[in-house]
Every structure is written in structure tokens, then in C-alpha cells.
Design an enzyme around this catalytic site. Sequence first.
Site, PDB file in Angstrom:
ATOM      1  N   TYR A  67     -11.967  -9.853  -2.007  1.00 28.85           N
ATOM      2  CA  TYR A  67     -12.649  -8.568  -1.917  1.00 28.85           C
ATOM      3  C   TYR A  67     -14.138  -8.817  -1.690  1.00 28.85           C
ATOM      4  CZ  TYR A  67      -8.672  -6.094  -4.144  1.00 28.85           C
ATOM      5  OH  TYR A  67      -7.443  -5.559  -4.452  1.00 28.85           O
ATOM      6  N   ASN A 101       0.834  -1.205   0.000  1.00 30.54           N
ATOM      7  CA  ASN A 101       0.000   0.000   0.000  1.00 30.54           C
ATOM      8  C   ASN A 101       0.867   1.254   0.000  1.00 30.54           C
ATOM      9  OD1 ASN A 101      -2.310  -1.550   0.095  1.00 30.54           O
ATOM     10  ND2 ASN A 101      -2.706  -1.216   2.260  1.00 30.54           N
ATOM     11  N   HIS A 113     -14.933  -3.796  -0.296  1.00 28.17           N
ATOM     12  CA  HIS A 113     -14.917  -3.103  -1.574  1.00 28.17           C
ATOM     13  C   HIS A 113     -16.316  -2.746  -2.072  1.00 28.17           C
ATOM     14  CE1 HIS A 113     -14.065  -2.768  -6.031  1.00 28.17           C
ATOM     15  NE2 HIS A 113     -13.058  -2.087  -5.538  1.00 28.17           N
ATOM     16  N   ARG A 143      -5.036   2.559 -13.446  1.00 28.13           N
ATOM     17  CA  ARG A 143      -3.639   2.720 -13.059  1.00 28.13           C
ATOM     18  C   ARG A 143      -3.012   1.414 -12.576  1.00 28.13           C
ATOM     19  NH1 ARG A 143      -1.143   7.841 -11.452  1.00 28.13           N
ATOM     20  NH2 ARG A 143      -3.231   8.617 -10.993  1.00 28.13           N
ATOM     21  N   ARG A 176     -13.978   2.325   4.347  1.00 29.25           N
ATOM     22  CA  ARG A 176     -12.793   1.495   4.564  1.00 29.25           C
ATOM     23  C   ARG A 176     -11.508   2.317   4.585  1.00 29.25           C
ATOM     24  NH1 ARG A 176     -11.575  -1.068  -0.415  1.00 29.25           N
ATOM     25  NH2 ARG A 176      -9.898   0.417  -0.643  1.00 29.25           N
ATOM     26  N   ARG A 199     -10.562  -3.744 -14.278  1.00 30.02           N
ATOM     27  CA  ARG A 199      -9.397  -4.558 -13.903  1.00 30.02           C
ATOM     28  C   ARG A 199      -9.784  -6.021 -14.072  1.00 30.02           C
ATOM     29  NH1 ARG A 199      -5.865  -0.992 -11.422  1.00 30.02           N
ATOM     30  NH2 ARG A 199      -6.813   0.686 -10.194  1.00 30.02           N
ATOM     31  N   HIS A 213     -15.545   3.139 -15.160  1.00 32.47           N
ATOM     32  CA  HIS A 213     -15.369   2.407 -13.910  1.00 32.47           C
ATOM     33  C   HIS A 213     -16.578   1.554 -13.563  1.00 32.47           C
ATOM     34  CE1 HIS A 213     -14.672   2.239  -9.380  1.00 32.47           C
ATOM     35  NE2 HIS A 213     -13.507   1.839  -9.865  1.00 32.47           N
TER      36      HIS A 213
END
Length: 719
Positions: free
Chosen positions: A496, A71, A620, A433, A592, A403, A463
Site C-alpha cells: 500500500y 473485492n 492508499h 470491519r 483510487r 488494522r 480511524h
Amino acid sequence: MPEPEVDLHGQARGARPAADDAACMPPAAHAPFLNRELSWLEFNRRVLHEALDERTPLLERLRFLCIFSSNLDEFYMKRVGGLKRQVAAGVTSRSPDGRTPGEQLTAIRKTVLPMLEQQAICYTDVVHPALARADIHLLQWKELSDAERKQAHEYFMHDVFPVLTPLAVDSGHPFPFISNLSVSLGVRLRHPAGSDPLFARVKVPDSLLQWVRLDNGDTSSGRIVYRFVSLMDLIRDNIRALFPHMVVEQVTPFRLTRNADVERDEEDAEDLLEMIEEEVRRRRFEKVVRLELGPDPDPWMLQFLIEELDLEMADVYEALGPLDYGGMSCITGLNLPTHRYPAWTPVTLAPLADDGKDIFAAIRAGDLLVHHPYESFTSSVERFIHTASDDPKVLAIKMTVYRTGDDSPFLHALVRAAESGKQVVCIVELKARFDEERNVQFAQKLEEAGVHVVYGLVGYKTHTKTALVVRSEPEGLRTYVHIGTGNYHAGTATSYTDLGLFTCKPEFTGEVAQLFNYLTGRSLKKDYEKLLVGPLTMEDRFVEMIEREIDFAKAGGPARIVAKINSFEHRGIGRLLYQASQAGVHIDLIVRGFCLLVPQAPGMSENIHVTSVIGRFLEHSRIFYFANGAHDPVEGQFFIGSADWMYRNLRNRVEAVTVVEDRPLRERLWQVLQIMVNDRRNAWDMRADGSYIHRQPTGKDGPLGTHDQLMQAYTPPPG
């Protein structure tokens, strides 16, 4: 307020070290919003706590140490890199809490250093000895037996030495390019006949396992003993083989982090694919923003690296523990169930339990809500796309990809569908990214198979998590859709938490079809009813629903808002929530990650509570609840979707949030929210200064946390 409980290092749980207080407190007491970067670091502090918590299984503690470092790597690449670019450009504008970019960089370093020390203490004093007691020995060269050194040296000469390329720096050899996040050994050399120090760099190859297991596994007791030496130590202690007849005076491990906040100009890009490929190439050569070195670095080498990399001492971090936790996946992945979380096998949603039953029939029987990883991604989302790809009655498939995994099952399914003559459209977001290269390859493979690939809208990231299937049935064409909160990624679906809605109701499917038309064909539709679509209607709809709760509160009716999101940055919505709090609306935010909102501030936000849940799964999913005047909370309005309350989500990305209407599904969502709001194991309460207090952080036999409660709730009864 009672005194905070103390962790295993004598530090108050949930509180930062005293020296760090000034870094995280708002610089002015009246500041209505916190600093984004420091709030994010508070989130990573909560991740680190999972490693500090003695209730976390041993290998999971090591894994959380690795996640904390990973992270932080991304944070330095994206956020610190961006701030440094602002400083270099002379930007002096202030953040919402009143800091310039330079002041934020100073506060970041002041906040990070104690956390790194805490991480190192946890590894060195707690996790490393505990691993040894569990027969997992992570050894230094000097700790190896003679037989092990011989074995390790033979491995080095046969498998490592041929891969290594020592790069010297002198008048004929310029300073070498050093890739982002790679581990290197800096070597100070001297010619036997000379006195001047010389520098050479040896990269620790990331193509090899970073921990080498030594062959002496079984003991007389029958236990398996794991003994490892790090690849970095192996190279360092055999370094003279690379420099015969030279004098090796000092070896210092180091690691670089490069800026990933690369500017792009989509408006002038003739080919988005070429622009992204060029951006990925440029990123490899971006400026270094952080230099990490092993303990007690050689002063000459430190100064040499600072000058060659154009750094300042504020960019240098001395590792008190391992230099790179990223290579420890071979340790955290050891098959030792007693030192891991109890195994969890996702269950199959009851209407989908019959493999022979048509999934489309199950959706026609009623909307389906799936909750991963408690419920299987494979038997729901993957099955939906695989079935559609192979079903001769299916005419078209449309899907968004933000993703996805390296060997995505969706790639193969969409290719099959296109090759069988179906119309297949895939909107692939090339600008996700750190996944740009994977997504470019994904898109190219789809195009080669005849799939219509669209790269989204100029200026916006796509997204939204949506899939649409058009099927020919006896009654005519029928459309089925999946609207989710998470990526179409089989790997992350096991770790997730995400939600997805399957429906074939025309009022939903028609709007999803219009959303795809917006993405592919310049549709200007804005009158969505079932969907909140960013950047078209979502922000305005959220504002309207918050204002409606304010009106209910002022009229004395039920007024409540619960939002479960990943991050909160949108100051416009924040100010409106402050008004709602002052009007008497009870607001629970389950966030979160970072949160810029200031909760529990007298006169401003007494009715706002911010909770963060951190545990074995990464939270998530996004859920939004508005009481809408209903006395029965389940009769309020529920939404799920892909967006957080961030400017980028509501204004700069194509997002979709859908209302959930069927009462049984709303009951399930309310149960999830109530479990999280009342969590006494994994939950943290945010304070007005931006710090967090961990609820009931001690005791091995305390209440179950969110993830354990939900696993228990989804476990079918025996028999």
C-alpha cells in the site's frame, strides 16, 4: 473524441459492454451525483483491467484476477447485503442518482455479469494457457497421467479423506450450516433400492492448500515443471469414497456469500468488547446474499439450494471460470521472478540510514516525511516504536490501531514497554470491519501485559493513524509524534502507498496529545491549528479552504485544489467543488476507488478532472493541496492524513489530517501529485457518465507509470 482503443478481447478499453451502459449511466441527465455502488464496480473493473493488460507480468495477472474476486466478495457482503436488508425492510428512499434499493440491486447484477464473463475469458483463454507455456500446469483430473492419478488418490486417502465430513439432508438431518465464502460440493445421491434423489454437502476444507502439487518437477531439460490439481477436483473425482454403496448421480460445486452488514446499537451496549464479539458470531449466521455455482449446475440441486437458502434466481451466479480464485495464492506466490513485477526493496530515508544513530535525534534535526513502500516502514515507523519501547528515557507511548497484522511487531514492542514500567496507551478500534476478531485478540494481549487499552468513542470509529512518544531529555520532557495516512500494519506497508510525518515541534505534538486526550478522557478541545480533526473541525476546515480558493479565483488570483483520496462521497463538499469549478478554480481529484462527483459536465464541472491510478501498489495515501493564492505551487498548503472526502470519515470517525510545513517535504508531495496527474501508464480519466478511459493503454515500451517513476526516483544512484 478519438475512438477508444480495443483490448485483447475486442472490447473498448476503459468502456463497459454496450449492454451495461444503462446500468452505469445516471438515470437522469441532470443528476449531480453518480451511484456509489455502480461507481465502486467501475473501480473493480479497473482492477480487472490489470489482469487483462498484456503488459502485466503473468503471475501478477493471475493475482489481479484474485483481487478482483476478493473485492467483489467484500462488496456483496457489505453493500449488496445492506441493500437487501433495505429491500426486506420496505425501504424505498432513493440514492443520489434516483434509484431505489431494488433498482440498485438490478443494476448491480446487470453490471457484474459481463465483468464475470470477461474475467472467465481472461483466465480460460489467456492466463491459463500462458501459465502452461511457463511450465505451470493447473490440471483437471482427466488431464493427469495414470501415475499422477495414483499419487493424487493416495494423497486424498491419507491427507484429505480424514478431514472431510459429508453431511446428508433428510428427515433426520436438517440442512447444514454453511459458512461464509466456503466452497462446497453438493452431491445428488440415490439409494440403490430407491428412486428419490438425496442431497449431501461436502465442504472443501480451507485448512488445506487449495492446489495440490504433483511430484514430477524436474524434466530432462533441467527446467522445473509445476503440475497442480485443485483440491476441489481431487475431492470431486474421489467423492464415491465418501458414499460407499450409494449411487452418486451428480456433483455440483457451490459457494455462499453471507451478509456482513450487521446492525449494532452501541448506545445500549454495556460492554463494547462483548458487543463486537457477539456481532462477529452473528455475522456467521447472517442471510445468504449470493450463491455461486460451477458451470452447468444440476437443475435439481440448484432448485434445492434456492429453496433451502431462501434465495431468488437473481441471487445465483454461474461461474464460467474457477469458482473460487481465493485459493490461488500458492500459485501467485511461486518464486518465478520472470513472471512477477521486478523485485522492490524499500530504501531507508537518508536521515535514518545510520542504524546506530538515535532516531529521536534525526527527528529533532527536522521533520521527516516517509513514503511507503518506496521508503522502508521497518526502518522508520517500526523503528520509532521499537526504539521508544526499549529506550529507558521514554516515559510514555500512545498509539492508535485500526488494522494490524496477525503477528504485529507493534504488539511485542508495546508489551515490552508496558512490562518495563512505561505508561502505554493503545486505542484499538474493535469495529474495523472484517478485522474485529484480530483486533479483539490484539487488545486482549495488550491488556494482559498491563497496557491501557481504550476501545474508542461510542458511535465513532477511531480511524486516525497517530503515535506519540514522551521522552525525558536534558532540556526537559519532549514529545515526538508520527501522523500517517495508513495503518500500523507491517504487511500492507509493502504493497500500500502511504505517507507519514515525524515531528517533535511542540505546536504539532501538543495537538496530537490533545487528540489522545479526546479519545481517552472526554477532552472538548476544538481549536486545533495544525491538525484537522474529525468529527470536530475537519469538515468545517475543508469547507473554509475550498471557499477561500473560490475567493482567490473570483479575484483573479491563483486558485487550485488537488486532492488525492481513496473514495469521494461527500455531496456537500461535492456541491462546493462544483461552485469552485464554475468560479474558475482548477480542481484535480486523484480518486483510487469510487467517486460520486460528476466531472467535466458542461455548466457544472468543466474545471474538475478526476483521475484514478491502479497498478502494482494499492494507492492508499491521502494528500490535500490548496494553492492559497500562491504563484509558486510549492508555497501552497499541503496536508496528509487518514480521511477521505466521505461522510463517514468527516462525521462518524475520529480522523487526523496534518499540515506539512517544511518546504523540502512540500516539494516531495508536489512531485508525487504531479507524477500522478500526468501519469500516462496507470492512470484512468473519469467521464461524466461515470465510466473511465485508460490513458495510452497499449505498447510495451510506453512511459513509466506512477509506481515505476517513484521507484526510480527513490532508487539511490549507483556507487
